[in-house]
Design an enzyme around this catalytic site. Sequence first.
Site, mmCIF file in Angstrom:
data_model
loop_
_atom_site.group_PDB
_atom_site.id
_atom_site.type_symbol
_atom_site.label_atom_id
_atom_site.label_comp_id
_atom_site.label_asym_id
_atom_site.label_seq_id
_atom_site.Cartn_x
_atom_site.Cartn_y
_atom_site.Cartn_z
ATOM 1 N N GLY A 166 1.033 -1.299 -0.166
ATOM 2 C CA GLY A 166 -0.031 0.221 0.065
ATOM 3 C C GLY A 166 0.738 1.473 0.105
ATOM 4 O O GLY A 166 0.659 2.633 0.653
ATOM 5 N N CYS A 167 1.567 1.231 -1.052
ATOM 6 C CA CYS A 167 3.006 2.352 -0.392
ATOM 7 C C CYS A 167 2.611 3.228 -1.360
ATOM 8 O O CYS A 167 2.937 3.456 -3.067
ATOM 9 C CB CYS A 167 4.199 2.251 -1.109
ATOM 10 S SG CYS A 167 5.380 3.971 -0.639
ATOM 11 N N GLY A 168 1.651 4.476 -1.276
ATOM 12 C CA GLY A 168 0.973 5.936 -2.161
ATOM 13 C C GLY A 168 2.330 6.144 -2.254
ATOM 14 O O GLY A 168 1.391 7.227 -3.757
ATOM 15 N N CYS A 224 5.659 6.403 -3.707
ATOM 16 C CA CYS A 224 6.568 4.822 -4.199
ATOM 17 C C CYS A 224 6.339 5.477 -5.395
ATOM 18 O O CYS A 224 5.732 5.384 -6.512
ATOM 19 C CB CYS A 224 6.510 4.167 -4.464
ATOM 20 S SG CYS A 224 6.501 2.840 -2.225
#
Length: 273
Positions: free
Chosen positions: A107-109, A111
């Site tokens: 869920g790295c928003g 990157c």
Amino acid sequence: MRGITTKPGLTVGREGARQITRALPDEVPVAVSFDGTTLAVMMATPTDIEDFARGFALTEGIVTGPEDVEDFEVVEHDSGIEARFWLRGDRSEVLKARQRALMGPVGCGLCGIDSLEGALPDLPAVTSGLRLNWEEIAAATEALRGHQPLHDRTRAVHAAGFLVPGRGILLAREDVGRHNALDKLIGAMLRADIDAGTGAVVLTSRVSVEMVQKTARAGSPVIIAASAPTTRALELAQGAGITVAAFVRGEGFDVYAHPERIDMGGAEIAQNR
């Protein structure tokens, strides 16, 4: 249950070790593409993929509503899942502005964003006249627990729910990534034609910059969270007109932005002395 796989293991304690089996959440790559070009690859729980993709497309600013989508399909592969959009009209400039390919933590928003300025774009102002009773807010995270079957089995996923005054939690979605859970919720609301301005987003997680951005783009005026907000998230929420209630527990909560939407039951605000 889809999204869960049972795995063997050992549990170790004072009495020694014994064999066990545990229900664990699945995590697969989900590629989101527009007009044949992949914009992002996210690690996600393989449930409610259409909800996730449609919510992601809205909160990333690629579409403004269902009317921008000409066609959509979900294609499953051995290596992961593709969510394919074909857009109406000329959205190429929007795609170019948001073009990125990301593969990173769950869920790295942020990157893959090419510039620091791109991390904090301008947000739409949320002007809903929604008001909530303080008791509804205090009970919200506990109410959300009744809509978390994946978490009940695995104890390893986040959830996002939509609370409407007097009606409780209308919708909820789960995912290993907190950003993904919120995108799934927003996508489900779009598909159900639910006006985000009529209720509050309820989160099992902390309130980060990305969670405020997604909530603002969806148009919901209140975030209710089990954990803390970050300082930058509060600055964004204040500017976007979003009420933030955090550290929510059955007996109360903290409010950090726009408390005017909360009916305090006639209580006066005490001043520190």
